[in-house]
Design a protein around this motif. Structure first.
Motif, mmCIF file in Angstrom:
data_model
loop_
_atom_site.group_PDB
_atom_site.id
_atom_site.type_symbol
_atom_site.label_atom_id
_atom_site.label_comp_id
_atom_site.label_asym_id
_atom_site.label_seq_id
_atom_site.Cartn_x
_atom_site.Cartn_y
_atom_site.Cartn_z
ATOM 1 N N PHE A 89 0.837 -1.201 0.000
ATOM 2 C CA PHE A 89 0.000 0.000 0.000
ATOM 3 C C PHE A 89 0.871 1.250 0.000
ATOM 4 C CE2 PHE A 89 -3.366 -2.667 2.361
ATOM 5 C CZ PHE A 89 -3.959 -3.029 1.173
ATOM 6 N N GLY A 90 1.960 1.197 0.774
ATOM 7 C CA GLY A 90 2.848 2.353 0.827
ATOM 8 C C GLY A 90 3.529 2.621 -0.499
ATOM 9 N N ILE A 91 4.024 1.568 -1.135
ATOM 10 C CA ILE A 91 4.680 1.736 -2.433
ATOM 11 C C ILE A 91 3.683 2.253 -3.466
ATOM 12 C CG2 ILE A 91 5.743 0.480 -4.345
ATOM 13 C CD1 ILE A 91 7.126 -1.288 -2.302
ATOM 14 N N PHE A 92 2.456 1.733 -3.413
ATOM 15 C CA PHE A 92 1.449 2.211 -4.362
ATOM 16 C C PHE A 92 1.220 3.711 -4.200
ATOM 17 C CE2 PHE A 92 -2.852 3.523 -5.294
ATOM 18 C CZ PHE A 92 -2.979 3.129 -6.613
ATOM 19 N N LEU A 93 1.034 4.175 -2.958
ATOM 20 C CA LEU A 93 0.783 5.601 -2.745
ATOM 21 C C LEU A 93 1.993 6.427 -3.160
ATOM 22 C CD1 LEU A 93 -1.191 7.718 -1.710
ATOM 23 C CD2 LEU A 93 -0.253 7.383 0.590
ATOM 24 N N GLN A 94 3.174 5.921 -2.879
ATOM 25 C CA GLN A 94 4.407 6.598 -3.267
ATOM 26 C C GLN A 94 4.481 6.802 -4.777
ATOM 27 O OE1 GLN A 94 7.817 4.129 -2.718
ATOM 28 N NE2 GLN A 94 9.262 5.838 -2.646
ATOM 29 N N ARG A 95 4.140 5.769 -5.532
ATOM 30 C CA ARG A 95 4.227 5.858 -6.988
ATOM 31 C C ARG A 95 3.047 6.609 -7.594
ATOM 32 N NH1 ARG A 95 6.682 -0.248 -8.166
ATOM 33 N NH2 ARG A 95 8.752 0.221 -7.320
ATOM 34 N N ALA A 96 1.875 6.494 -6.945
ATOM 35 C CA ALA A 96 0.696 7.196 -7.460
ATOM 36 C C ALA A 96 0.870 8.702 -7.389
ATOM 37 C CB ALA A 96 -0.551 6.771 -6.683
ATOM 38 N N GLN A 97 1.635 9.192 -6.418
ATOM 39 C CA GLN A 97 1.797 10.635 -6.268
ATOM 40 C C GLN A 97 2.555 11.256 -7.445
ATOM 41 O OE1 GLN A 97 3.987 11.310 -2.668
ATOM 42 N NE2 GLN A 97 5.942 10.657 -3.536
ATOM 43 N N THR A 98 3.293 10.443 -8.189
ATOM 44 C CA THR A 98 4.016 10.950 -9.355
ATOM 45 C C THR A 98 3.170 10.873 -10.626
ATOM 46 O OG1 THR A 98 4.994 8.805 -9.953
ATOM 47 C CG2 THR A 98 6.161 10.136 -8.312
ATOM 48 N N ARG A 99 1.987 10.256 -10.521
ATOM 49 C CA ARG A 99 1.185 10.013 -11.720
ATOM 50 C C ARG A 99 -0.220 10.589 -11.642
ATOM 51 N NH1 ARG A 99 1.460 3.689 -12.736
ATOM 52 N NH2 ARG A 99 0.275 4.355 -14.567
ATOM 53 N N ALA A 100 -0.646 11.033 -10.472
ATOM 54 C CA ALA A 100 -2.019 11.513 -10.325
ATOM 55 C C ALA A 100 -2.050 12.669 -9.328
ATOM 56 C CB ALA A 100 -2.937 10.379 -9.843
ATOM 57 N N PRO A 101 -2.947 13.629 -9.530
ATOM 58 C CA PRO A 101 -3.023 14.771 -8.614
ATOM 59 C C PRO A 101 -3.632 14.424 -7.259
ATOM 60 C CG PRO A 101 -4.740 14.921 -10.286
ATOM 61 C CD PRO A 101 -3.866 13.766 -10.672
ATOM 62 N N ARG A 102 -4.392 13.326 -7.181
ATOM 63 C CA ARG A 102 -5.047 12.941 -5.917
ATOM 64 C C ARG A 102 -4.718 11.477 -5.627
ATOM 65 N NH1 ARG A 102 -11.204 14.798 -6.518
ATOM 66 N NH2 ARG A 102 -11.178 14.436 -4.258
ATOM 67 N N PRO A 103 -3.495 11.194 -5.207
ATOM 68 C CA PRO A 103 -3.076 9.798 -5.026
ATOM 69 C C PRO A 103 -3.855 9.057 -3.943
ATOM 70 C CG PRO A 103 -1.436 11.322 -4.135
ATOM 71 C CD PRO A 103 -2.413 12.155 -4.894
ATOM 72 N N ARG A 104 -4.293 9.767 -2.925
ATOM 73 C CA ARG A 104 -5.027 9.088 -1.847
ATOM 74 C C ARG A 104 -6.400 8.616 -2.318
ATOM 75 N NH1 ARG A 104 -2.108 13.059 0.683
ATOM 76 N NH2 ARG A 104 -0.713 12.357 2.356
ATOM 77 N N LEU A 105 -6.977 9.320 -3.260
ATOM 78 C CA LEU A 105 -8.252 8.863 -3.831
ATOM 79 C C LEU A 105 -8.051 7.535 -4.559
ATOM 80 C CD1 LEU A 105 -11.238 9.354 -4.442
ATOM 81 C CD2 LEU A 105 -10.538 10.681 -6.451
ATOM 82 N N LEU A 106 -6.932 7.402 -5.244
ATOM 83 C CA LEU A 106 -6.625 6.139 -5.912
ATOM 84 C C LEU A 106 -6.446 5.024 -4.892
ATOM 85 C CD1 LEU A 106 -4.103 7.315 -8.650
ATOM 86 C CD2 LEU A 106 -6.470 6.609 -8.986
ATOM 87 N N LEU A 107 -5.741 5.320 -3.797
ATOM 88 C CA LEU A 107 -5.549 4.306 -2.769
ATOM 89 C C LEU A 107 -6.888 3.916 -2.146
ATOM 90 C CD1 LEU A 107 -3.731 2.518 -1.052
ATOM 91 C CD2 LEU A 107 -3.352 4.470 0.487
ATOM 92 N N LEU A 108 -7.759 4.892 -1.929
ATOM 93 C CA LEU A 108 -9.086 4.588 -1.380
ATOM 94 C C LEU A 108 -9.850 3.663 -2.318
ATOM 95 C CD1 LEU A 108 -11.362 4.992 0.652
ATOM 96 C CD2 LEU A 108 -11.995 7.089 -0.576
ATOM 97 N N ARG A 109 -9.807 3.948 -3.617
ATOM 98 C CA ARG A 109 -10.499 3.092 -4.574
ATOM 99 C C ARG A 109 -9.881 1.694 -4.591
ATOM 100 N NH1 ARG A 109 -11.719 6.555 -9.220
ATOM 101 N NH2 ARG A 109 -9.635 6.154 -10.019
ATOM 102 N N ARG A 110 -8.562 1.633 -4.471
ATOM 103 C CA ARG A 110 -7.876 0.337 -4.430
ATOM 104 C C ARG A 110 -8.300 -0.466 -3.206
ATOM 105 N NH1 ARG A 110 -3.818 -1.744 -7.228
ATOM 106 N NH2 ARG A 110 -2.281 -3.142 -6.306
#
Length: 334
Positions: free
Chosen positions: A82-103
């Motif tokens: 989960f941590g690695i996902f959020l880390q990488r999502a922040q470089t690809r999306a403006p709202r990385p936590r929303l992606l983690l929530l959906r995941r």
């Protein structure tokens, strides 16, 4: 001397490369899956492990080597993931936590469905803890998260022993380790891994001797919890050391393939157990040698299947579906 990694502003993660998978984590995940399988078959089939107030030999060995030893590692690795996902999502999306929530929401749906086959399974718990605990803590400093995670492991272990109460602490600790950039530093930790392995192995011997004072209640005592954590640490560091040897490099691709398809393999293992376990007479029985045979067969099939599949596709079937729901767009499978 290693310098402290730079920290990004939005999610408090150490900066690292964003694309490649970390093979050692996949190998650890595959290794943990094999150990969990040894535990899950007996639990799903409600097999008898005590006869005439005596622990049967195979369940006794599993109490010493498998029960409560692999689920801490599996849970920790989910937190790291989960941590690695959020880390990488922040470089690809403006709202990385929303992606983690959906995941996490998608994992909760899958876990709820899996719960019908295996009551008490882990995925639903991981998802709910992720939503309630990890997402809020993603705004906290990484060292605070590490302290919270370790405390949430030590206190329940000291009070209650092993069990699901350890999962929040394990997930938070894994998440904090990802924030600290530890997964990307594994290749530079050889001497440190050896020191941790020696200490964990020594602690495991002492904890096992303590657990053996009450073998009939193994899995429900503080000694079992301590033994489980120390052995999980010894297993993890020992495997990481072995992966650096010629022997380890020989079997690493198989473990990595199992780990890359961890979600698919975890779910399909349950399907295979509930399908073939009753046919083999395991349900409610004490046929532990047959259980071991089924475990070996499932692992062999999954090892071959995982390597075959990943030679042709980028993700496992469920991993691909999970990724597609998370990003809510088309994801190339090939």
């Amino acid at each position: 001397m290693m310098t402290a990694p730079a920290v990004t502003g939005r999610t408090g993660f150490a900066q690292s490369s964003s694309g490649p998978r970390i093979g050692q984590l996949d190998a650890l995940r595959g290794f943990a899956l094999g150990g969990i399988l040894l535990v899950n078959i007996g639990q799903i089939m409600h097999m008898a492990d005590i006869v005439d107030l005596r622990k049967l030999p195979i369940p006794h060995v599993l109490d010493l080597t498998a029960h409560q030893r692999f689920f801490p590692l599996f849970s920790l690795l989910f937190g790291v993931g989960f941590g690695i996902f959020l880390q990488r999502a922040q470089t690809r999306a403006p709202r990385p936590r929303l992606l983690l929530l959906r995941r996490l929401a998608a994992l909760a749906v899958l876990g709820a469905a899996h719960h019908w086959l295996q009551p008490g399974e882990a995925l639903l718990g991981y998802a709910l803890i992720g939503i309630v605990v990890l997402l809020p803590l993603s705004w906290a400093p990484r060292w605070m998260n590490l302290a919270i995670g370790l405390a949430a492991i030590v206190v329940p272990t000291a009070l209650f022993g092993s069990g699901f109460l350890l999962v929040p602490g394990l997930l938070v600790t894994g998440f904090a380790l990802a924030q600290l950039g530890l997964p990307n530093a594994l290749d530079r930790l050889g001497p440190h891994l050896l020191a941790v392995f020696v200490l964990a192995a020594a602690g495991s011997v002492a904890a096992l001797l303590w657990q053996e004072q009450d073998p009939l209640n193994a899995g429900f005592t503080v000694s079992s919890g301590v033994a489980g954590l120390t052995m999980a640490l010894a297993y993890a560091t020992g495997l990481l050391l072995i992966l650096r040897t010629p022997v380890g490099r020989w079997f690493a691709p198989t473990l990595e393939a199992l780990g890359r398809m961890a979600l698919t393999n975890y779910i399909t293992a349950t399907l295979l157990i509930v399908s073939f376990g009753p046919l083999l007479g395991l349900k409610g029985s004490s046929a532990w040698p047959t259980m071991l045979g089924l475990a070996v067969a499932i692992l062999a099939v999954q090892a071959l299947w995982s390597r075959w599949w990943l030679a042709r596709f980028r993700y496992g079937p469920l991993e691909w579906a999970w990724r597609r729901v998370t990003w809510w767009r088309r994801v190339d499978l090939r």
